[in-house]
Design a protein around this motif. Structure first.
Motif, short mmCIF file in Angstrom:
data_model
loop_
_atom_site.label_atom_id
_atom_site.label_comp_id
_atom_site.label_asym_id
_atom_site.label_seq_id
_atom_site.Cartn_x
_atom_site.Cartn_y
_atom_site.Cartn_z
N ALA A 239 43.57 -57.05 -1.84
CA ALA A 239 44.14 -56.40 -0.65
C ALA A 239 45.01 -57.37 0.15
N PHE A 240 44.52 -58.60 0.35
CA PHE A 240 45.30 -59.57 1.12
C PHE A 240 46.54 -60.03 0.36
N SER A 241 46.44 -60.13 -0.95
CA SER A 241 47.61 -60.49 -1.75
C SER A 241 48.69 -59.42 -1.65
N SER A 242 48.28 -58.16 -1.72
CA SER A 242 49.24 -57.06 -1.58
C SER A 242 49.84 -57.05 -0.18
N LEU A 243 49.02 -57.32 0.82
CA LEU A 243 49.50 -57.35 2.21
C LEU A 243 50.60 -58.40 2.38
N VAL A 244 50.35 -59.59 1.89
CA VAL A 244 51.33 -60.67 2.03
C VAL A 244 52.61 -60.35 1.25
N ALA A 245 52.46 -59.83 0.06
CA ALA A 245 53.63 -59.52 -0.76
C ALA A 245 54.49 -58.43 -0.11
N ILE A 246 53.86 -57.38 0.37
CA ILE A 246 54.60 -56.29 1.01
C ILE A 246 55.21 -56.77 2.32
N GLY A 247 54.44 -57.55 3.10
CA GLY A 247 54.96 -58.07 4.36
C GLY A 247 56.14 -58.98 4.17
N GLU A 248 56.10 -59.86 3.17
CA GLU A 248 57.23 -60.75 2.91
C GLU A 248 58.47 -59.96 2.51
N ALA A 249 58.28 -58.93 1.69
CA ALA A 249 59.41 -58.11 1.28
C ALA A 249 60.04 -57.40 2.47
N LYS A 250 59.20 -56.87 3.36
CA LYS A 250 59.72 -56.19 4.55
C LYS A 250 60.43 -57.17 5.48
N ALA A 251 59.86 -58.39 5.60
CA ALA A 251 60.47 -59.39 6.48
C ALA A 251 61.83 -59.84 5.94
N GLU A 252 61.93 -60.02 4.63
CA GLU A 252 63.21 -60.45 4.04
C GLU A 252 64.29 -59.39 4.22
N GLN A 253 63.87 -58.12 4.14
CA GLN A 253 64.84 -57.02 4.30
C GLN A 253 64.98 -56.56 5.74
N LYS A 254 64.27 -57.24 6.65
CA LYS A 254 64.32 -56.93 8.08
C LYS A 254 63.99 -55.46 8.35
N LEU A 255 62.89 -55.03 7.76
CA LEU A 255 62.46 -53.63 7.88
C LEU A 255 61.44 -53.42 8.98
N PHE A 256 60.95 -54.49 9.59
CA PHE A 256 59.98 -54.33 10.68
C PHE A 256 60.70 -53.80 11.92
N ARG A 257 60.14 -52.75 12.51
CA ARG A 257 60.71 -52.19 13.73
C ARG A 257 60.08 -52.85 14.95
#
Length: 218
Positions: free
Chosen positions: A170-188
């Motif tokens: 779960a934590f590995s998936s969290l970090v992977a998804i979070g990094e992808a969103k951060a790189e694409q600037k998808l966080f609102r």
């Protein structure tokens, strides 16, 4: 605009029902008033949060009760009118009308049970999930496998219950998804909770790796 049209139609129905002192209109207005403080035209990070709809569900119950009562009244009036149009003595027609009303009440009860039973069953199942922290977040993870807050809480619940492999995943998936969103600037801007869970996920993933290393030092 479809959502706005639905809300407007519900508002008109509720106001019209309130003018006629209808239970259905009151139920609709109660539901709209209950969700108005937390669900507006302003976009939210969490599209659906069930805790915001607990009070609104009472409005739904009023609407269902009103619909069942209206159905009973319509079936009863129709059956009684048909019975009174039959040939025979007044006593016989009255007896047929009474039997027709009883049959209408029976079918309305059956209809009410068919409507209420699924809601009751879902409530029992949801209460069963809420009775256990790991079960609750495992269910949330199954429904929203890519949501950072769900991944963090499900991993934490798995860690507390010593399901370390599940927590690590779960934590590995969290970090992977979070990094992808951060790189694409998808966080609102309104996703502060998601960002916080992303940052905490790094700490928990490091903790899991340290635990694995200590458990297998070689």
């Amino acid at each position: 605009w479809q959502g706005a049209a639905i809300v407007l139609a519900l508002l008109v129905f509720g106001l019209a029902g309130l003018y006629r002192r209808s239970l259905g209109g009151f139920g609709v207005l109660l539901a709209l008033a209950a969700i108005a403080p937390t669900n507006t035209v302003i976009e939210r990070g969490d599209i659906v949060s069930e805790r915001n709809f607990y009070l609104a569900a009472a409005g739904g119950a009023c609407l269902i009760a009103w619909a069942l009562a209206a159905t009973l009244a319509w079936l009863g009036a129709r059956a009684a009118e048909q019975a009174r149009c039959e040939s025979g003595s007044p006593e016989t027609r009255e007896e047929h009308a009474r039997s027709a009303l009883q049959e209408a009440g029976l079918w309305t009860g059956v209809l009410g049970f068919c409507v209420a039973a699924p809601f009751a069953a879902l409530t029992v199942l949801r209460n069963h999930e809420w009775s256990d922290t790991h079960r609750l977040w495992a269910s949330a993870h199954a429904r929203s496998p890519a949501k950072l807050r769900v991944l963090y809480n499900s991993g934490l619940a798995a860690c507390i219950t010593q399901r370390y492999d599940e927590a690590d995943a779960a934590f590995s998936s969290l970090v992977a998804i979070g990094e992808a969103k951060a790189e694409q600037k998808l966080f609102r801007p309104d996703e502060t909770v998601q960002v916080k869970c992303f940052h905490l996920g790094y700490n928990m993933l490091a903790t899991m790796q340290l635990r694995r290393h200590l458990a297998n030092p070689g």
